[in-house]
Design a protein around this motif. Structure first.
Motif, PDB file in Angstrom:
ATOM      1  N   GLU A 135       0.816  -1.205   0.000  1.00  0.00           N
ATOM      2  CA  GLU A 135       0.000   0.000   0.000  1.00  0.00           C
ATOM      3  C   GLU A 135       0.860   1.270   0.000  1.00  0.00           C
ATOM      4  OE1 GLU A 135      -2.364  -0.708   3.444  1.00  0.00           O
ATOM      5  OE2 GLU A 135      -3.803  -1.981   2.383  1.00  0.00           O
ATOM      6  N   MET A 136       2.021   1.211   0.645  1.00  0.00           N
ATOM      7  CA  MET A 136       2.907   2.374   0.710  1.00  0.00           C
ATOM      8  C   MET A 136       3.738   2.559  -0.547  1.00  0.00           C
ATOM      9  SD  MET A 136       4.463   2.218   4.563  1.00  0.00           S
ATOM     10  CE  MET A 136       3.445   2.529   6.010  1.00  0.00           C
ATOM     11  N   SER A 137       3.846   1.520  -1.369  1.00  0.00           N
ATOM     12  CA  SER A 137       4.788   1.565  -2.491  1.00  0.00           C
ATOM     13  C   SER A 137       4.464   2.668  -3.489  1.00  0.00           C
ATOM     14  CB  SER A 137       4.827   0.203  -3.202  1.00  0.00           C
ATOM     15  OG  SER A 137       3.557  -0.107  -3.761  1.00  0.00           O
ATOM     16  N   GLY A 138       3.205   3.100  -3.541  1.00  0.00           N
ATOM     17  CA  GLY A 138       2.831   4.176  -4.449  1.00  0.00           C
ATOM     18  C   GLY A 138       3.535   5.487  -4.149  1.00  0.00           C
ATOM     19  N   HIS A 139       3.984   5.665  -2.903  1.00  0.00           N
ATOM     20  CA  HIS A 139       4.745   6.875  -2.559  1.00  0.00           C
ATOM     21  C   HIS A 139       6.133   6.871  -3.210  1.00  0.00           C
ATOM     22  CE1 HIS A 139       2.012   8.560   0.415  1.00  0.00           C
ATOM     23  NE2 HIS A 139       1.902   7.381   0.993  1.00  0.00           N
ATOM     24  N   LEU A 140       6.612   5.685  -3.600  1.00  0.00           N
ATOM     25  CA  LEU A 140       8.001   5.554  -4.017  1.00  0.00           C
ATOM     26  C   LEU A 140       8.189   5.228  -5.491  1.00  0.00           C
ATOM     27  CD1 LEU A 140       9.416   3.523  -0.971  1.00  0.00           C
ATOM     28  CD2 LEU A 140       9.639   5.976  -1.409  1.00  0.00           C
ATOM     29  N   ILE A 141       7.317   4.430  -6.081  1.00  0.00           N
ATOM     30  CA  ILE A 141       7.501   4.012  -7.473  1.00  0.00           C
ATOM     31  C   ILE A 141       7.582   5.248  -8.370  1.00  0.00           C
ATOM     32  CG2 ILE A 141       6.448   2.800  -9.426  1.00  0.00           C
ATOM     33  CD1 ILE A 141       7.518   0.896  -7.378  1.00  0.00           C
ATOM     34  N   GLY A 142       8.623   5.266  -9.204  1.00  0.00           N
ATOM     35  CA  GLY A 142       8.813   6.362 -10.147  1.00  0.00           C
ATOM     36  C   GLY A 142       9.576   7.550  -9.605  1.00  0.00           C
ATOM     37  N   THR A 143      10.006   7.457  -8.334  1.00  0.00           N
ATOM     38  CA  THR A 143      10.724   8.585  -7.731  1.00  0.00           C
ATOM     39  C   THR A 143      12.210   8.281  -7.618  1.00  0.00           C
ATOM     40  OG1 THR A 143      10.500   7.825  -5.429  1.00  0.00           O
ATOM     41  CG2 THR A 143       8.666   9.098  -6.354  1.00  0.00           C
ATOM     42  N   ASP A 144      12.983   9.339  -7.373  1.00  0.00           N
ATOM     43  CA  ASP A 144      14.407   9.230  -7.091  1.00  0.00           C
ATOM     44  C   ASP A 144      14.562   8.676  -5.669  1.00  0.00           C
ATOM     45  OD1 ASP A 144      17.085   9.601  -6.495  1.00  0.00           O
ATOM     46  OD2 ASP A 144      17.105  11.745  -6.947  1.00  0.00           O
ATOM     47  N   PRO A 145      15.305   7.589  -5.474  1.00  0.00           N
ATOM     48  CA  PRO A 145      15.407   7.002  -4.136  1.00  0.00           C
ATOM     49  C   PRO A 145      16.334   7.748  -3.181  1.00  0.00           C
ATOM     50  CG  PRO A 145      16.763   5.760  -5.678  1.00  0.00           C
ATOM     51  CD  PRO A 145      15.998   6.775  -6.489  1.00  0.00           C
ATOM     52  N   LEU A 146      17.132   8.703  -3.668  1.00  0.00           N
ATOM     53  CA  LEU A 146      18.210   9.257  -2.852  1.00  0.00           C
ATOM     54  C   LEU A 146      17.760  10.160  -1.702  1.00  0.00           C
ATOM     55  CD1 LEU A 146      20.944   9.941  -5.565  1.00  0.00           C
ATOM     56  CD2 LEU A 146      20.697   7.968  -4.029  1.00  0.00           C
ATOM     57  N   PRO A 147      16.700  10.961  -1.828  1.00  0.00           N
ATOM     58  CA  PRO A 147      16.304  11.814  -0.691  1.00  0.00           C
ATOM     59  C   PRO A 147      15.542  11.007   0.365  1.00  0.00           C
ATOM     60  CG  PRO A 147      14.873  12.255  -2.549  1.00  0.00           C
ATOM     61  CD  PRO A 147      15.922  11.293  -3.050  1.00  0.00           C
ATOM     62  N   VAL A 148      16.289  10.250   1.158  1.00  0.00           N
ATOM     63  CA  VAL A 148      15.675   9.274   2.062  1.00  0.00           C
ATOM     64  C   VAL A 148      14.786   9.949   3.097  1.00  0.00           C
ATOM     65  CG1 VAL A 148      16.133   7.453   3.737  1.00  0.00           C
ATOM     66  CG2 VAL A 148      17.590   7.674   1.717  1.00  0.00           C
ATOM     67  N   THR A 149      15.239  11.047   3.681  1.00  0.00           N
ATOM     68  CA  THR A 149      14.448  11.687   4.737  1.00  0.00           C
ATOM     69  C   THR A 149      13.129  12.213   4.186  1.00  0.00           C
ATOM     70  OG1 THR A 149      16.474  12.294   5.894  1.00  0.00           O
ATOM     71  CG2 THR A 149      14.474  13.446   6.545  1.00  0.00           C
ATOM     72  N   ARG A 150      13.134  12.744   2.993  1.00  0.00           N
ATOM     73  CA  ARG A 150      11.888  13.206   2.382  1.00  0.00           C
ATOM     74  C   ARG A 150      10.936  12.031   2.193  1.00  0.00           C
ATOM     75  NH1 ARG A 150      12.343  16.613  -2.998  1.00  0.00           N
ATOM     76  NH2 ARG A 150      12.880  14.591  -3.928  1.00  0.00           N
ATOM     77  N   HIS A 151      11.460  10.908   1.733  1.00  0.00           N
ATOM     78  CA  HIS A 151      10.609   9.727   1.585  1.00  0.00           C
ATOM     79  C   HIS A 151      10.090   9.258   2.939  1.00  0.00           C
ATOM     80  CE1 HIS A 151      11.242   9.393  -2.636  1.00  0.00           C
ATOM     81  NE2 HIS A 151      12.515   9.041  -2.570  1.00  0.00           N
ATOM     82  N   TRP A 152      10.959   9.282   3.954  1.00  0.00           N
ATOM     83  CA  TRP A 152      10.528   8.836   5.284  1.00  0.00           C
ATOM     84  C   TRP A 152       9.336   9.655   5.765  1.00  0.00           C
ATOM     85  CZ3 TRP A 152       9.523  10.406  10.164  1.00  0.00           C
ATOM     86  CH2 TRP A 152       9.473   9.417  11.157  1.00  0.00           C
ATOM     87  N   GLN A 153       9.374  10.965   5.557  1.00  0.00           N
ATOM     88  CA  GLN A 153       8.276  11.830   5.980  1.00  0.00           C
ATOM     89  C   GLN A 153       6.960  11.412   5.338  1.00  0.00           C
ATOM     90  OE1 GLN A 153       9.630  13.424   8.686  1.00  0.00           O
ATOM     91  NE2 GLN A 153       8.788  15.373   8.007  1.00  0.00           N
ATOM     92  N   ARG A 154       7.009  11.103   4.055  1.00  0.00           N
ATOM     93  CA  ARG A 154       5.783  10.727   3.362  1.00  0.00           C
ATOM     94  C   ARG A 154       5.316   9.331   3.765  1.00  0.00           C
ATOM     95  NH1 ARG A 154       7.480  14.900   0.809  1.00  0.00           N
ATOM     96  NH2 ARG A 154       6.297  16.019  -0.785  1.00  0.00           N
ATOM     97  N   LEU A 155       6.266   8.420   3.968  1.00  0.00           N
ATOM     98  CA  LEU A 155       5.892   7.064   4.363  1.00  0.00           C
ATOM     99  C   LEU A 155       5.332   7.034   5.780  1.00  0.00           C
ATOM    100  CD1 LEU A 155       9.008   5.169   2.957  1.00  0.00           C
ATOM    101  CD2 LEU A 155       6.668   5.045   2.054  1.00  0.00           C
ATOM    102  N   ALA A 156       5.991   7.721   6.701  1.00  0.00           N
ATOM    103  CA  ALA A 156       5.613   7.652   8.112  1.00  0.00           C
ATOM    104  C   ALA A 156       4.439   8.555   8.449  1.00  0.00           C
ATOM    105  CB  ALA A 156       6.814   8.012   8.993  1.00  0.00           C
TER     106      ALA A 156
END
Length: 384
Positions: free
Chosen positions: A47-68
């Motif tokens: 369910e969370m994978s939609g936040h990540l597919i197609g994005t640049d993986p490098l900004p980890v903290t930005r991704h963490w904010q959206r995931l958490a």
């Protein structure tokens, strides 16, 4: 570089791995294991994978904010573990992209090796710890071992059981001597009132710590124990954020034990460690899981000043260990004299045998057996 795939692999009731793939061929691995709930967390990751597919993986903290924080409902063990697995895999990818181990990206190593501890469990009913096992571990170079109180434990258990506990800890102290130490895991099986009684009874054996003396829902009461015993108190394997750790830090615990596979991964546990440092509390990450989770812990252990010791339960005695069969070059996780040398490989510092992981995936474990079910003599529920 863009994320193209997010996959989960159920290898057991206590091992759920995550793989994040990219369009440039790089992949990162994480551990999202919530013991005996692999299918639940795997569903959350999907369910969370939609936040990540197609994005640049490098900004980890930005991704963490959206995931958490991207869902209106957040936190807890299921979502925390899903975020953790994805976060660890993103950090692994980031390290591989930059050709550096994660601890270098977190500010560089604070130490050259990581002190390990493992369990000296007894197979004998009603016994806490096995002196022969503890003695052998110390002879192999371990300076710290751990045992869990036998159970079930009554609300105010009998004098006979308390006396048994005292004798067992006296035997452990004799086995490890005064050059090594032992911790005792109360495993949330004990009431606040009985925990104080046990702490008084065994203080003369000088345990390194009493771990999880209370159930996590009673964390607000832990100050009653820290204020009345000289034994250092450790807790945190069932706390999932800085906000949940803050009250127990304020209450005077000595050792914080976040689990990287549950508490939001490397991003959040690094912050928990920083918060703990402000209270002069050391960090001993909880890790009853496999080599990917352990490797993630080691990266944090190296990067934080207030590291105490690293738990492991898997067999690390040799590179041929069955518990390391998913790795190529498993010798990086084989300790020398109870310590792991600082890994220098990129990302997590380990290499996953992807074919072995795919072959080991089991759909049948999506309906797990679960934890043991214990009862008190009257048939009432007992904490495992």
């Amino acid at each position: 570089m863009k994320i193209t795939t997010i996959e989960t692999f159920v290898l057991g009731e206590r091992q759920l791995l995550v793989r994040i793939g990219t369009d440039v061929g790089l992949a990162g691995w994480g551990d999202a294991t919530l013991e005996h709930r692999p299918g639940t967390v795997a569903a959350a990751i999907r369910e969370m994978s939609g936040h990540l597919i197609g994005t640049d993986p490098l900004p980890v903290t930005r991704h963490w904010q959206r995931l958490a924080r991207g869902g209106f409902y957040r936190g807890g063990p299921v979502l925390g573990s899903a975020v953790a697995g994805l976060d660890i895999a993103l950090w692994d990818l980031r390290g591989r992209f930059y050709g550096a181990p994660i601890h270098e990206l977190l500010g560089g190593p604070c130490r050259d090796r990581v002190r390990l501890y493992t369990h000296a469990l007894s197979a004998r009913p009603e016994h806490t710890g096995e002196p022969d096992r503890a003695r052998a571990l110390v002879a192999a170079g371990y300076t710290l071992v751990k045992a869990a109180i036998s159970g079930p434990v009554g609300f105010l258990d009998s004098p006979r059981q308390t006396a048994r506990f005292v004798r067992d800890l006296e035997a452990l102290r004799e086995a490890v001597g005064d050059e090594a130490d032992f911790g005792i895991d109360l495993h949330g099986r004990v009431s606040p009132h009985h925990a104080r009684r046990l702490a008084d009874a065994v203080a003369h054996t000088g345990p390194a710590f009493l771990e999880e003396p209370l159930r996590p829902e009673h964390s607000r009461l832990i100050g009653q124990l820290t204020a009345t015993t000289s034994i250092p108190i450790a807790t945190g394997e069932r706390l999932y954020s800085r906000e949940e750790f803050l009250p127990v830090l304020q209450a005077g615990i000595a050792i914080a034990q976040p689990d990287l596979a549950h508490a939001g991964g490397i991003t959040e546990v690094f912050r928990i460690a920083t918060l703990a440092e402000s209270f002069d509390v050391q960090v001993a990450p909880h890790c009853p899981l496999g080599p990917v989770a352990l490797a993630a812990c080691v990266q944090v252990d190296l990067a934080v000043p207030n590291f105490y010791a690293q738990e492991h339960v898997i067999d690390l005695r040799s590179a041929d260990s069955r518990d390391l069969r998913l790795l190529t070059g498993p010798e990086v996780l084989v300790p020398v004299a109870g310590h792991l040398d600082r890994p220098t490989g990129p990302g997590l510092g380990i290499e996953i045998d992807e074919d072995a992981v795919r072959a080991a995936h089991r759909d049948d474990l999506l309906v797990p057996r679960g934890t043991p079910r214990w009862s008190h003599p009257d048939g009432g529920f007992a904490e495992w």
